[in-house]
Write an enzyme that holds these catalytic residues in place. Structure first.
Site: not given
Ligand code: TTP
Ligand code: MG
Ligand code: MG
Length: 349
Positions: A103-104, A8
């Site tokens: 992103d995952e 991720d």
């Molecule tokens: P995530 O992987 O949940 O969060 P992140 O990558 O920003 O942070 P982390 O380091 O904790 O993984 O989500 C990936 C992307 O998806 C995030 O950068 C933006 C988008 N996103 C949204 O648009 N709305 C949301 O509610 C979430 C959770 C994520």
């Molecule tokens: Mg992330």
């Molecule tokens: Mg994610």
């Protein structure tokens, strides 16, 4: 025993913006529109998180918590490009890739021959390659199933790599909150708390029968999860391409205003159903119309934002061309291909 890696990206949208504008690096950064009063943050960097700012938080709330937060408008094209590079790197190691969002992903590297099949070295190498090619960091979890790999990737963010072996797994999970489980949402967690269940260990004390009384269908899964058992495969196909709702009327309807009321209805239901898919990128919205003579037409548009007006518009455009009795109306959205991003659907309003 399988070898699963969960990757991720760290504060993904915000990290991309920082990369492209290094002056942001030492500031709290939120991604989202600054203009609309109803806007919410897609995400924020880790500095902003120290103030309690979170994904999906209304912008005004983020500004209350962190008045000097720098708001940056999202650039989805850039996120998609970075994501494409990352997913192409994954393919160098295995075909068994399950994209969860832009992103995952989960990777099953059981049969990957690189690094003498060491999943930890493979994960390290993937992280290195991601950084080389995108200048972005990711966190990885390495374990023998999806449940634990996912929790492990979150364990040491940002830029972390956590291995959990089978003999470590019980120690690793026992004190974790049940919230860490995919499928235990806010509601289920509230119910658990009322039953005095907050951690994996709490649930482990219950028998299967007790769990069945409390959780019905979910009991078996839960019983396994709290014991570190998860049989789910890394599924590289079969990602849902769209979500829609339909109504077949008991009698054909020819009155435009009545049909518009049904569109209100469909829209509400669709919005409700989309909550489950808030990690998917919406690429378009569409309506399906079946006429009294059973002919079917679908009208479709690229996604701009999710609103009832767009469905009205689609319908009325079609209605102006052919205003006849209708027996079925459907409304839906189309998703991107699974290796996708998340968008603010306005679902929180
Ligand atoms: P995530 O992987 O949940 O969060 P992140 O990558 O920003 O942070 P982390 O380091 O904790 O993984 O989500 C990936 C992307 O998806 C995030 O950068 C933006 C988008 N996103 C949204 O648009 N709305 C949301 O509610 C979430 C959770 C994520
Ligand atoms: Mg992330
Ligand atoms: Mg994610």
């Amino acid at each position: 025993m399988r070898k699963i890696i969960h990757i991720d990206m760290d504060y993904f949208f915000a990290q991309v913006e920082e990369r492209d504008n290094p002056s942001l690096k030492d500031k709290p950064v939120g991604i989202g529109s600054d203009k609309s009063r109803r806007g919410v943050l897609s995400t924020c960097n880790y500095i902003a998180r120290e103030y309690g700012v979170r994904s999906a938080m209304p912008t005004f709330k983020a500004k209350e918590l962190c008045p000097h937060i720098v708001m940056v408008k999202p650039h989805f094209q850039k996120y998609r490009e970075a994501s494409d590079i990352v997913f192409n790197i994954f393919r160098e190691y295995t075909d068994k890739i399950q994209g969860i969002s832009l992103d995952e992903a989960y990777l099953d590297v059981t049969d990957c021959e690189k690094f003498s099949n060491s999943a930890t070295l493979i994960a390290q190498d993937i992280k290195k390659r991601i950084y080389q090619e995108t200048k972005l960091t990711a966190s990885a979890g390495v374990s023998y199933n999806k449940l634990i790999a996912k929790i492990a990737s979150d364990y040491n963010k940002p830029n972390g790599l956590t291995l959990v072996t089978p003999d470590q797994s019980m120690d690793f999970i026992q004190d974790l909150s049940l919230k860490e489980i995919n499928g235990v949402g806010a509601k289920t967690f509230e119910r658990c708390k009322k039953l005095g269940l907050e951690t994996f260990n709490d649930v482990r004390k219950l028998s299967k029968v007790e769990l069945e009384n409390y959780f019905g269908n979910f009991a078996e899964t839960l019983y396994n999860y709290v014991r570190g058992i998860d049989h789910r495969e890394v599924k590289s196909h079969g990602i849902r391409k769209s979500v829609s709702c339909e109504r077949t009327f008991s009698e054909d309807i020819e009155d435009k205003d009545t049909l518009l009321l049904y569109i209100d209805d469909l829209y509400d239901e669709l919005k409700h159903r989309l909550r489950k898919y808030d990690d998917r990128e919406v690429r378009g919205y569409f309506m399906k119309i079946k006429y009294a003579d059973f002919s079917v037409t679908t009208i479709e548009k690229k996604f701009s934002d999710f609103s009832l007006d767009h469905y009205y518009e689609l319908f009325i455009t079609r209605w102006n061309e052919r205003s006849e009795a209708i027996r079925l109306l459907g409304a839906g959205v189309r998703f991107g291909d699974g290796e996708t991003q998340q968008l603010d659907l306005g679902l929180s309003s």
